[in-house]
Motif scaffolding. Structure first.
Motif, mmCIF file in Angstrom:
data_model
loop_
_atom_site.group_PDB
_atom_site.id
_atom_site.type_symbol
_atom_site.label_atom_id
_atom_site.label_comp_id
_atom_site.label_asym_id
_atom_site.label_seq_id
_atom_site.Cartn_x
_atom_site.Cartn_y
_atom_site.Cartn_z
ATOM 1 N N ARG A 1 -7.913 -5.150 11.541
ATOM 2 C CA ARG A 1 -7.533 -4.280 10.425
ATOM 3 C C ARG A 1 -8.357 -3.004 10.407
ATOM 4 O O ARG A 1 -7.831 -1.908 10.185
ATOM 5 N N SER A 2 -9.656 -3.119 10.643
ATOM 6 C CA SER A 2 -10.525 -1.945 10.616
ATOM 7 C C SER A 2 -10.194 -0.974 11.746
ATOM 8 O O SER A 2 -10.190 0.247 11.545
ATOM 9 N N GLY B 1 -6.986 0.815 10.921
ATOM 10 C CA GLY B 1 -7.261 1.818 9.894
ATOM 11 C C GLY B 1 -7.959 3.044 10.444
ATOM 12 O O GLY B 1 -7.646 4.177 10.048
ATOM 13 N N HIS C 1 0.826 -1.207 0.000
ATOM 14 C CA HIS C 1 0.000 0.000 0.000
ATOM 15 C C HIS C 1 0.863 1.260 0.000
ATOM 16 O O HIS C 1 0.519 2.254 -0.663
ATOM 17 N N SER D 1 -5.840 -1.992 3.858
ATOM 18 C CA SER D 1 -6.831 -2.532 2.931
ATOM 19 C C SER D 1 -6.273 -2.451 1.522
ATOM 20 O O SER D 1 -6.027 -1.370 0.996
ATOM 21 N N LEU E 1 -6.517 6.816 10.464
ATOM 22 C CA LEU E 1 -7.312 7.881 9.867
ATOM 23 C C LEU E 1 -7.433 9.073 10.804
ATOM 24 O O LEU E 1 -7.279 10.226 10.382
ATOM 25 N N SER F 1 -6.805 3.722 4.838
ATOM 26 C CA SER F 1 -7.003 2.396 4.252
ATOM 27 C C SER F 1 -5.675 1.697 3.975
ATOM 28 O O SER F 1 -5.572 0.905 3.033
ATOM 29 N N LEU G 1 -7.634 9.855 3.433
ATOM 30 C CA LEU G 1 -8.417 8.654 3.143
ATOM 31 C C LEU G 1 -7.532 7.487 2.739
ATOM 32 O O LEU G 1 -7.793 6.337 3.104
ATOM 33 N N ASN G 2 -6.479 7.764 1.985
ATOM 34 C CA ASN G 2 -5.559 6.703 1.574
ATOM 35 C C ASN G 2 -4.781 6.148 2.759
ATOM 36 O O ASN G 2 -4.534 4.943 2.842
ATOM 37 N N ASP H 1 -6.025 -9.253 3.454
ATOM 38 C CA ASP H 1 -7.298 -9.618 2.833
ATOM 39 C C ASP H 1 -7.272 -11.037 2.282
ATOM 40 O O ASP H 1 -8.249 -11.791 2.444
#
Length: 325
Positions: A301-302, A305, A102, A254, A309, A251, A247-248, A276
Motif C-alpha cells: 500500500r505504501s 501510494g 477514498h 489509506s 504521489l 493517500s 497529498l490526497n 487497513d
C-alpha cells in the motif's frame, strides 16, 4: 567637468584594510541558539522513534517471521507474501472498496472546503461569519468514536431519530448501518460534516494573503463579485489546492482505519472491508497473527501510494505549474 581617476588597486587596498569577520561555525551557531535546537529536539526524537526506527521491521515482509527467532533470525522468503496477496481472493475486493471509498470522499470532500472558504471570504457581517465558522469548525474536535456513536443512535432501526421521521411518512424502518449500499454514503458525508470547517481554514488563510488592491481595481473596472471570485480568488488559492490534491491522491489507499472499523459489521463487509481493516484482522486480530503477510500488504500500500504521489506531482507541475517539489 573634472573626472576623478582612481587606481585599480585602491579598492582592493580599502577592502584589505577592513577587519575580517570571523567565520561562524555550525557549532557556534547552535551554541548561540541552543534554545531553538532544544525545542527542535523533541520532534526529531519523535520522528526517529516512531517513524524511522519502525522501518527496520519492514524486512519481515520479506521473511517468514517467527517470534522465537526474531526479525534477524527469521528465514527469508523474498516476494512470496506479496504474490500471495495479489493472488488471493481478497485482493480485488479490498482494493476496489478502498479506491471507491477514498475517491468518493475526495470527490465530495475536496471541493466543499474551497467553496465554504470562498463564501466566507465574501461575507461582510462579522458576527455571521464568526458564527458560521464556529458551527462548522466545532465537529472537527469531536472524537471519531463519538461521531460513530451518534450515527448509531440517530440511525437505529427502532429508536433512531431518522427512522422515527420516516415513520411519520409511512416509510418502514431502514437498517442503514447494516445495509452495504448505505455504508459509503454514511462514511463520506459524516466525514464531510466533521472536517468541512477545519478543512477550509488553510484556504481562508490563503485568501487573506491576496492583495486587496486586485479587488479594488476589479471593482473600479466594473467586475461583479462572481467574476472577482473566478479571476482573483480562485487563481490565488490554486497552488495550495493543487498541493492538497496531490497529498490526497498519494493517500488514495489509506482510509481512516478507526472509523471504518467502528462502522463495520458482518452485514456490510462487501463494501466496508478496506486494506487497513484487512491488515488489522490478519495481522493482529486473528487467532494466529500473520505478521509477515500483514507487513507485506502494508508495504504494498505504501509503495503504491508513493508512486501515485510522484505521478500526481509530475502532472501538477506540468499542467498547473505548482507541485510539492
Amino acid at each position: 567637468m573634472v573626472t576623478l581617476l582612481r587606481r585599480p588597486d585602491a579598492h582592493r587596498e580599502s577592502v584589505a584594510e577592513q577587519p575580517q569577520r570571523p567565520r561562524t561555525t555550525t557549532w557556534r551557531r547552535a551554541r548561540n541558539c541552543w534554545q531553538l535546537y532544544l525545542m527542535l529536539l523533541l520532534p526529531v526524537v519523535y520522528l526517529l522513534i516512531f517513524h524511522y526506527w519502525p522501518m527496520y521491521g519492514l524486512q519481515i515482509a520479506f521473511k517468514n517471521y517467527n517470534v522465537v527467532q526474531g526479525i534477524t533470525g527469521s528465514p527469508w522468503v523474498g516476494f512470496s507474501h506479496f504474490e500471495r496477496f495479489i493472488e488471493s481472493f481478497m485482493f480485488w475486493p479490498v482494493i476496489r472498496n478502498t479506491i471507491i471509498l477514498h475517491s468518493y470522499e475526495l470527490l465530495v470532500g475536496f471541493p466543499l472546503p474551497i467553496i465554504l472558504a470562498l463564501a466566507l471570504n465574501q461575507v461582510r457581517l462579522r458576527w455571521f461569519k464568526r458564527s458560521v465558522q464556529m458551527i462548522t469548525y466545532a465537529p472537527y474536535f469531536i472524537s471519531t468514536v463519538v461521531v460513530v456513536g451518534m450515527l448509531v443512535v440517530l440511525l437505529d432501526p427502532r429508536t433512531g431519530l431518522l427512522n422515527n421521521l420516516l415513520g411519520l411518512f409511512g416509510l418502514g424502518p431502514l437498517d442503514f448501518l447494516s445495509d452495504p449500499s448505505y455504508f459509503r454514503h454514511l462514511y463520506v458525508w459524516s466525514s464531510v460534516w466533521q472536517n468541512l470547517g477545519f478543512g477550509s481554514v488553510i484556504y481562508l488563510a490563503t485568501l487573506s494573503s491576496i492583495d486587496p488592491q486586485l479587488h479594488e481595481a476589479a471593482i473600479v473596472d466594473g467586475a461583479s463579485r462572481v467574476k472577482r471570485i473566478w479571476h482573483i480568488d480562485l487563481p490565488g488559492i490554486m497552488p495550495v489546492a493543487v498541493i492538497m490534491l496531490i497529498l490526497n491522491i498519494g493517500s488514495i489507499l489509506s482510509i481512516g482505519f478507526e472509523k471504518v472499523l467502528l462502522m463495520q459489521n458482518s452485514l456490510n463487509l462487501s463494501t466496508s472491508e478496506v486494506i487497513d481493516t484487512y491488515v488489522y484482522k490478519i495481522g493482529l486480530a486473528a487467532e494466529v497473527p500473520q505478521y509477515s503477510y500483514a507487513a507485506a500488504i502494508g508495504l504494498f500500500r505504501s509503495v503504491v501510494g508513493l508512486i501515485l504521489l510522484v505521478i500526481a506531482n509530475q502532472i501538477a507541475r506540468r499542467f498547473a505549474r505548482s507541485s510539492l517539489w
